[in-house]
Design an enzyme around this catalytic site. Structure first.
Site, PDB file in Angstrom:
ATOM      1  N   ASP A  96      -9.019   0.832   6.240  1.00  0.00           N
ATOM      2  CA  ASP A  96      -8.072   0.611   7.335  1.00  0.00           C
ATOM      3  C   ASP A  96      -8.580   1.243   8.634  1.00  0.00           C
ATOM      4  OD1 ASP A  96      -5.856   0.047   8.845  1.00  0.00           O
ATOM      5  OD2 ASP A  96      -4.613   1.617   7.985  1.00  0.00           O
ATOM      6  N   ASP A 155       2.919   5.026  -5.393  1.00  0.00           N
ATOM      7  CA  ASP A 155       2.164   6.262  -5.201  1.00  0.00           C
ATOM      8  C   ASP A 155       3.076   7.459  -5.416  1.00  0.00           C
ATOM      9  OD1 ASP A 155       0.655   8.395  -4.498  1.00  0.00           O
ATOM     10  OD2 ASP A 155       0.182   7.706  -2.464  1.00  0.00           O
ATOM     11  N   GLY A 161      -7.840   8.441   6.997  1.00  0.00           N
ATOM     12  CA  GLY A 161      -7.991   8.732   8.414  1.00  0.00           C
ATOM     13  C   GLY A 161      -9.441   8.775   8.872  1.00  0.00           C
ATOM     14  N   GLU A 192      -1.450   5.985  -8.912  1.00  0.00           N
ATOM     15  CA  GLU A 192      -2.435   6.976  -8.446  1.00  0.00           C
ATOM     16  C   GLU A 192      -2.305   8.299  -9.193  1.00  0.00           C
ATOM     17  OE1 GLU A 192      -3.075   7.262  -4.199  1.00  0.00           O
ATOM     18  OE2 GLU A 192      -3.688   9.364  -4.335  1.00  0.00           O
ATOM     19  N   ASP A 227       0.853  -1.191   0.000  1.00  0.00           N
ATOM     20  CA  ASP A 227       0.000   0.000   0.000  1.00  0.00           C
ATOM     21  C   ASP A 227       0.895   1.250   0.000  1.00  0.00           C
ATOM     22  OD1 ASP A 227      -2.422   1.399   0.246  1.00  0.00           O
ATOM     23  OD2 ASP A 227      -2.365   1.355   2.438  1.00  0.00           O
TER      24      ASP A 227
END
Ligand code: G3H
Ligand code: 13P
Ligand code: ZN
Length: 312
Positions: free
Chosen positions: A259, A105, A182, A135, A83
């Site tokens: 997550d 990323d 988040g 991305e 990730d």
């Protein structure tokens, strides 16, 4: 079944109008909770490891935990994915070290630089049978140590995606349509709304191409309450409404990253346990209910959000 890449998983998900869950793993209990739920619900799954997870738990421990899950759950396909790979070197180390999928990323870099680094990772990965997620666009929130402010976040520009995918050869593309990392994704009192117009534009430009959504936790308010009622302080924690994720899964989105929701379930359960049992000190006693609650949360996501139950 040995570890697989996400290629076939995404083809089936696209055609079947569902998404595969990509859950972050950092320890044994989280790996067990996710894979037990997927096994019982016959769901394919992506277990993903961040740079922070590798720093915390060590690459080898995480790979071996995932290999144990493959042995325990032979009925379901499992992908081991990096990730938010931040460099060619991190991706290379995971490709060489047993991962079947990596994300590079470079979305914070200028367009040409993002293409250059992504193409380099794709060349290395494809030569070794590994697939690559890239991305375009920048999500707000915290990814590993990088904190992207709301001002520097920007949506993916649909006019860029065709050129990006054809020049890099990436296998899937993460886009920014209003999700963020988040537990504080939207201002309290506002009406969270993903940009489905951008998703539809992107999928018109990239027919049959798998799209990925990061930052897709829904921040269950029951767990926020559990945290706050047991000594925590998470005022105004808000996530993406689950109905909007379900709608995205029916469109071109084939992978949905979750997550924070699992972290909340674990933290809320452990806080509550200790509040109710101040005399206990055996970690197994608090990890057991935490693992059970993560498992039930994953089951709920598989059935009600991703729609991938029964698709293994
Ligand atoms: O997008 C980030 C994931 O939630 C992983 O978080 O970098 O704290 O392991 P982490
Ligand atoms: P959440 O913080 O919304 O769970 O997002 C996780 C993620 O995108 C991992 O890459
Ligand atoms: Zn992410």
């Amino acid at each position: 079944m040995a570890l697989v890449t996400s290629k076939e998983m995404f083809e089936k998900a696209y055609a079947g109008k569902y998404a595969v869950g990509a859950f972050n793993v950092n320890n044994m209990e989280i790996v067990q909770a996710i894979t037990e739920a997927c096994k019982e619900e016959k769901a394919p799954v992506i277990l993903q490891v961040s740079k922070g997870a590798r720093a915390y738990a060590n690459h080898t421990y995480l790979v071996k935990l995932v290999e144990a899950a493959v042995i325990e759950c032979p009925e379901i396909p499992i992908v081991l994915h990096l990730d938010h790979g931040d460099s060619f070197e991190t991706c290379k180390s995971c490709i060489d070290g047993g991962f079947t999928s990596v994300m590079i990323d470079a979305s914070s870099k200028p367009f040409e630089e993002n293409i250059e680094i992504t193409r380099k990772v794709v060349e290395y990965a494809h030569a070794r049978g590994v697939v690559v997620e890239a991305e375009l666009g920048a999500l707000a929130g915290v990814e590993d140590e990088v904190n992207v402010s709301a001002e520097s976040a920007h949506y993916t520009r649909p006019e860029e995606v065709e050129e990006f995918v054809s020049r890099t050869g990436c296998d899937s593309l993460a886009i920014a349509i209003g999700t963020s990392h988040g537990a504080y994704k939207f201002k309290p009192g506002t009406n969270p709304q993903l940009r489905f117009d951008i998703l539809e534009e992107v999928s018109k430009k990239l027919p049959n191409f798998p799209i990925v959504l990061h930052g897709s936790s829904s921040v269950p308010q029951d767990y926020v309450k559990m945290v706050n009622e047991n000594g925590g302080k998470m005022p105004g924690a808000i996530g993406v409404p689950e109905e909007q994720l379900r709608r995205a899964a029916e469109l071109a989105v084939c992978k949905i990253n979750i997550d924070s929701d699992l972290r909340l379930a674990m933290t809320g359960t452990i806080r509550k346990f200790y509040n109710e049992h101040p005399d206990k000190f055996d970690p197994r006693e608090y990890l057991k209910p935490a693992r059970a609650n993560i498992k039930e949360l994953v089951r709920h996501k598989l059935i009600n959000v991703l729609g991938c139950n029964g698709k293994a």
